[in-house]
Design a protein around this motif. Structure first.
Motif, PDB file in Angstrom:
ATOM      1  N   ALA A  21      45.470  48.172  37.681  1.00  0.00           N
ATOM      2  CA  ALA A  21      45.842  46.800  36.758  1.00  0.00           C
ATOM      3  C   ALA A  21      45.420  45.780  37.510  1.00  0.00           C
ATOM      4  O   ALA A  21      44.736  44.774  36.948  1.00  0.00           O
ATOM      5  N   GLU A  22      45.887  45.739  38.897  1.00  0.00           N
ATOM      6  CA  GLU A  22      45.437  44.463  39.811  1.00  0.00           C
ATOM      7  C   GLU A  22      43.917  44.188  39.839  1.00  0.00           C
ATOM      8  O   GLU A  22      43.388  43.349  39.853  1.00  0.00           O
ATOM      9  N   GLU A  24      41.578  45.549  37.897  1.00  0.00           N
ATOM     10  CA  GLU A  24      41.053  45.034  36.573  1.00  0.00           C
ATOM     11  C   GLU A  24      41.023  43.710  36.351  1.00  0.00           C
ATOM     12  O   GLU A  24      40.182  42.840  36.023  1.00  0.00           O
ATOM     13  N   PHE A  25      42.304  43.185  36.669  1.00  0.00           N
ATOM     14  CA  PHE A  25      42.343  41.862  36.671  1.00  0.00           C
ATOM     15  C   PHE A  25      41.444  40.953  37.659  1.00  0.00           C
ATOM     16  O   PHE A  25      40.767  39.962  37.323  1.00  0.00           O
ATOM     17  N   ASP A  28      38.038  40.893  36.525  1.00  0.00           N
ATOM     18  CA  ASP A  28      37.886  40.033  35.387  1.00  0.00           C
ATOM     19  C   ASP A  28      37.974  38.418  35.869  1.00  0.00           C
ATOM     20  O   ASP A  28      37.278  37.703  35.502  1.00  0.00           O
ATOM     21  N   PHE A  29      38.599  38.353  37.003  1.00  0.00           N
ATOM     22  CA  PHE A  29      38.939  37.063  37.511  1.00  0.00           C
ATOM     23  C   PHE A  29      37.533  36.591  38.327  1.00  0.00           C
ATOM     24  O   PHE A  29      36.950  35.454  38.187  1.00  0.00           O
ATOM     25  N   LEU A  97      52.953  39.767  33.806  1.00  0.00           N
ATOM     26  CA  LEU A  97      51.376  39.420  34.075  1.00  0.00           C
ATOM     27  C   LEU A  97      51.536  38.422  35.203  1.00  0.00           C
ATOM     28  O   LEU A  97      50.338  38.425  36.123  1.00  0.00           O
ATOM     29  N   GLU A 101      49.046  38.778  38.560  1.00  0.00           N
ATOM     30  CA  GLU A 101      47.802  37.841  38.898  1.00  0.00           C
ATOM     31  C   GLU A 101      48.218  37.176  40.223  1.00  0.00           C
ATOM     32  O   GLU A 101      47.224  37.102  40.971  1.00  0.00           O
ATOM     33  N   ALA A 104      47.230  40.114  42.739  1.00  0.00           N
ATOM     34  CA  ALA A 104      45.704  40.297  42.912  1.00  0.00           C
ATOM     35  C   ALA A 104      44.960  39.054  43.437  1.00  0.00           C
ATOM     36  O   ALA A 104      44.328  39.252  44.305  1.00  0.00           O
TER      37      ALA A 104
END
Length: 182
Positions: A21-22, A24-25, A28-29, A97, A101, A104
Motif C-alpha cells: 500500500a505504501e 502504491e501511494f 502515485d505521489f 490513510l 502517507e 511513504a
C-alpha cells in the motif's frame, strides 16, 4: 534533465522497504508531483536536481505531518472506539490513510537525505520525532518505524557512494607523480 522518477531510482527508490500500500501511494505521489518537479528544475536550472528533490520532499513531509497532527485527536478517538468494540488485538490492524502517507513520504524524504549526505544525527532526530507521532504510546512499533526510516536513509547513502567515480590506488599514485613534475 532527469524526471523525478529517474532521479529517485538513482537514489534507490525501488529498494525502499515499503508495504504494498505504501509503494502504491508513493508511486502515485511521485507521478502526481513529476510535472511540478520538472517546472521547478527548469526555473532553478543552476541548482542540482538532487537538491531540488530533497526540497520537494522536505516540503511534502511538512505538509503531511501538519495534516496528520491536525487529525491526531480524531484518530485517537477512533482508535479508542476500535479497542472498545473489536478488542486490542484487532484494533491494531486499523490504520489511517494519513499514517500511510506520512510513512511513504518520510521514507522517500530520508532516502533523499541520505543521498544528499545530510548529517546522520539530523535524520535520526527527525526519524525519532516522526515515528513517535505515528506510534504515540507503542514504543516497539515506534522503533520499528524508525528503523525503516533509517534503512531508507542508509539506502540513499549507499546509492550516493556507489555512484561516485572510483579511484584506484594506481590512479592516485599517477596523479601524485604528475603533480610533483609539473
Amino acid at each position: 534533465m532527469k524526471t523525478l522518477q529517474q532521479l529517485l531510482n538513482d537514489f534507490g527508490f525501488e529498494h525502499l522497504p515499503f508495504t504494498d500500500a505504501e509503494r502504491e501511494f508513493a508511486q502515485d505521489f511521485v507521478n502526481f508531483r513529476s510535472d511540478f518537479f520538472q517546472s521547478v528544475c527548469q526555473q532553478k536550472a543552476d541548482k542540482p536536481q538532487q537538491d531540488l528533490a530533497l526540497g520537494l520532499f522536505t516540503h511534502a513531509i511538512q505538509q503531511v505531518l501538519d495534516e496528520f497532527q491536525a487529525t491526531q485527536s480524531k484518530i485517537s478517538e477512533m482508535d479508542t472506539l476500535f479497542k472498545q468494540h473489536v478488542g486490542e488485538q484487532h484494533a491494531k490492524k486499523f490504520h489511517t490513510l494519513n499514517e500511510l502517507e506520512v510513512k511513504a513520504i518520510a521514507m522517500i524524504w530520508f532516502l533523499c537525505q541520505g543521498f544528499n549526505s545530510i548529517d546522520f544525527s539530523y535524520a535520526n532526530d527527525h526519524a525519532t520525532e516522526i515515528c513517535q507521532q505515528l506510534a504515540a504510546n507503542d514504543s516497539n512499533r515506534a522503533e520499528s518505524i524508525r528503523q525503516k526510516f533509517m534503512q531508507s536513509y542508509y539506502l540513499g547513502v549507499d546509492q550516493a557512494h556507489s555512484m561516485k567515480p572510483k579511484t584506484s590506488l594506481l590512479l592516485t599514485l599517477q596523479n601524485a607523480v604528475k603533480s610533483i613534475f609539473k
